[in-house]
Design a protein around this motif. Sequence first.
Motif, mmCIF file in Angstrom:
data_model
loop_
_atom_site.group_PDB
_atom_site.id
_atom_site.type_symbol
_atom_site.label_atom_id
_atom_site.label_comp_id
_atom_site.label_asym_id
_atom_site.label_seq_id
_atom_site.Cartn_x
_atom_site.Cartn_y
_atom_site.Cartn_z
ATOM 1 N N SER A 74 3.298 -2.496 62.064
ATOM 2 C CA SER A 74 4.800 -3.018 61.322
ATOM 3 C C SER A 74 4.224 -2.758 59.465
ATOM 4 O O SER A 74 3.728 -1.702 59.191
ATOM 5 C CB SER A 74 4.504 -4.912 61.733
ATOM 6 O OG SER A 74 4.415 -4.603 62.559
ATOM 7 N N ARG A 75 5.535 -3.094 59.247
ATOM 8 C CA ARG A 75 5.541 -3.215 57.623
ATOM 9 C C ARG A 75 5.812 -4.607 57.148
ATOM 10 O O ARG A 75 6.607 -4.645 57.787
ATOM 11 C CB ARG A 75 6.361 -2.080 57.195
ATOM 12 C CG ARG A 75 5.988 -0.783 57.917
ATOM 13 C CD ARG A 75 5.274 0.580 57.112
ATOM 14 N NE ARG A 75 5.328 0.547 55.806
ATOM 15 C CZ ARG A 75 4.795 1.346 54.634
ATOM 16 N NH1 ARG A 75 3.786 1.793 55.487
ATOM 17 N NH2 ARG A 75 5.226 1.034 53.911
ATOM 18 N N MET A 76 5.364 -4.602 55.960
ATOM 19 C CA MET A 76 6.029 -6.449 55.789
ATOM 20 C C MET A 76 6.119 -5.623 54.359
ATOM 21 O O MET A 76 5.357 -5.001 53.461
ATOM 22 C CB MET A 76 4.223 -6.745 55.498
ATOM 23 C CG MET A 76 4.258 -8.242 54.875
ATOM 24 S SD MET A 76 3.332 -9.084 55.143
ATOM 25 C CE MET A 76 3.876 -10.490 56.526
ATOM 26 N N SER A 92 8.359 -6.011 45.974
ATOM 27 C CA SER A 92 7.126 -4.815 46.087
ATOM 28 C C SER A 92 7.520 -4.309 46.978
ATOM 29 O O SER A 92 8.857 -4.544 47.532
ATOM 30 C CB SER A 92 6.118 -6.173 46.232
ATOM 31 O OG SER A 92 6.381 -6.310 47.386
ATOM 32 N N THR A 93 6.448 -3.371 46.984
ATOM 33 C CA THR A 93 6.533 -1.906 48.235
ATOM 34 C C THR A 93 6.427 -2.405 49.211
ATOM 35 O O THR A 93 5.760 -3.693 49.092
ATOM 36 C CB THR A 93 6.157 -1.059 47.496
ATOM 37 O OG1 THR A 93 5.101 -1.121 47.296
ATOM 38 C CG2 THR A 93 7.148 -0.224 46.420
ATOM 39 N N SER A 94 7.041 -2.154 50.457
ATOM 40 C CA SER A 94 6.114 -2.489 51.953
ATOM 41 C C SER A 94 4.343 -2.267 52.056
ATOM 42 O O SER A 94 4.355 -0.258 51.557
ATOM 43 C CB SER A 94 6.732 -1.681 53.080
ATOM 44 O OG SER A 94 7.144 -0.779 52.815
ATOM 45 N N PHE A 95 3.796 -2.453 53.047
ATOM 46 C CA PHE A 95 2.880 -1.724 53.064
ATOM 47 C C PHE A 95 2.490 -1.826 54.365
ATOM 48 O O PHE A 95 3.351 -3.079 55.407
ATOM 49 C CB PHE A 95 1.458 -2.262 52.188
ATOM 50 C CG PHE A 95 1.572 -4.438 52.081
ATOM 51 C CD1 PHE A 95 0.726 -4.862 53.639
ATOM 52 C CD2 PHE A 95 2.108 -4.696 51.275
ATOM 53 C CE1 PHE A 95 0.905 -6.491 53.801
ATOM 54 C CE2 PHE A 95 2.791 -6.205 51.682
ATOM 55 C CZ PHE A 95 1.377 -6.685 52.749
ATOM 56 N N SER A 96 1.640 -0.990 55.599
ATOM 57 C CA SER A 96 1.094 -1.094 56.708
ATOM 58 C C SER A 96 0.660 -2.811 56.639
ATOM 59 O O SER A 96 -0.369 -2.751 55.745
ATOM 60 C CB SER A 96 0.365 -0.040 56.753
ATOM 61 O OG SER A 96 1.534 1.290 56.362
ATOM 62 N N TRP A 116 9.561 -10.020 53.990
ATOM 63 C CA TRP A 116 10.259 -9.067 55.535
ATOM 64 C C TRP A 116 9.031 -8.613 56.285
ATOM 65 O O TRP A 116 8.251 -7.690 55.824
ATOM 66 C CB TRP A 116 11.382 -7.704 55.128
ATOM 67 C CG TRP A 116 12.189 -9.289 53.697
ATOM 68 C CD1 TRP A 116 13.558 -9.407 54.505
ATOM 69 C CD2 TRP A 116 12.691 -10.308 52.703
ATOM 70 N NE1 TRP A 116 14.445 -10.270 53.744
ATOM 71 C CE2 TRP A 116 13.652 -10.304 52.653
ATOM 72 C CE3 TRP A 116 11.324 -9.773 51.578
ATOM 73 C CZ2 TRP A 116 13.989 -11.368 52.013
ATOM 74 C CZ3 TRP A 116 11.604 -10.567 50.832
ATOM 75 C CH2 TRP A 116 12.921 -11.239 50.896
ATOM 76 N N LEU A 117 9.063 -8.112 57.877
ATOM 77 C CA LEU A 117 8.440 -7.780 58.404
ATOM 78 C C LEU A 117 10.111 -6.957 59.313
ATOM 79 O O LEU A 117 10.344 -6.854 59.638
ATOM 80 C CB LEU A 117 7.532 -9.240 59.638
ATOM 81 C CG LEU A 117 6.559 -7.593 60.522
ATOM 82 C CD1 LEU A 117 5.700 -7.707 59.824
ATOM 83 C CD2 LEU A 117 7.108 -9.091 61.519
#
Length: 114
Positions: A26-28, A33-37, A63-64
């Motif tokens: 998934s991404r969070m 901030s930017t999303s990360f894995s 946010w997931l």
Amino acid sequence: TPTTIPYVYAAEEDRCAPRHDVLIPSRMRFTGSTSFSVNVFNISLAGFACDALLQIHRGTRCWLTLPGLGALEASVVHHNNEGLGCAFENMLNPAVLDRYVAHYPVPETEELEA
């Protein structure tokens, strides 16, 4: 008058929904901030736990983004040396939860190591 506590804390304390072991890439993202894995390793109607090893304060919004689904708002409930536990702002639809549990089971090698 009865004391009311925010859903995010009640969800963690009473474990109001059964948790399912999964492995969902998934991404969070946190505000600003930017999303990360991340890998979600358990999920319920009320929340999830993922492998993000961050020291984030309780109540922090995140946010997931699960595969094939838009970003879901949540709040951090706890963090430890396994990752973050978060409560969804709005509970998942049971059919959506069933889909992810069916499509992203924990691989057998992962189950043996745990």
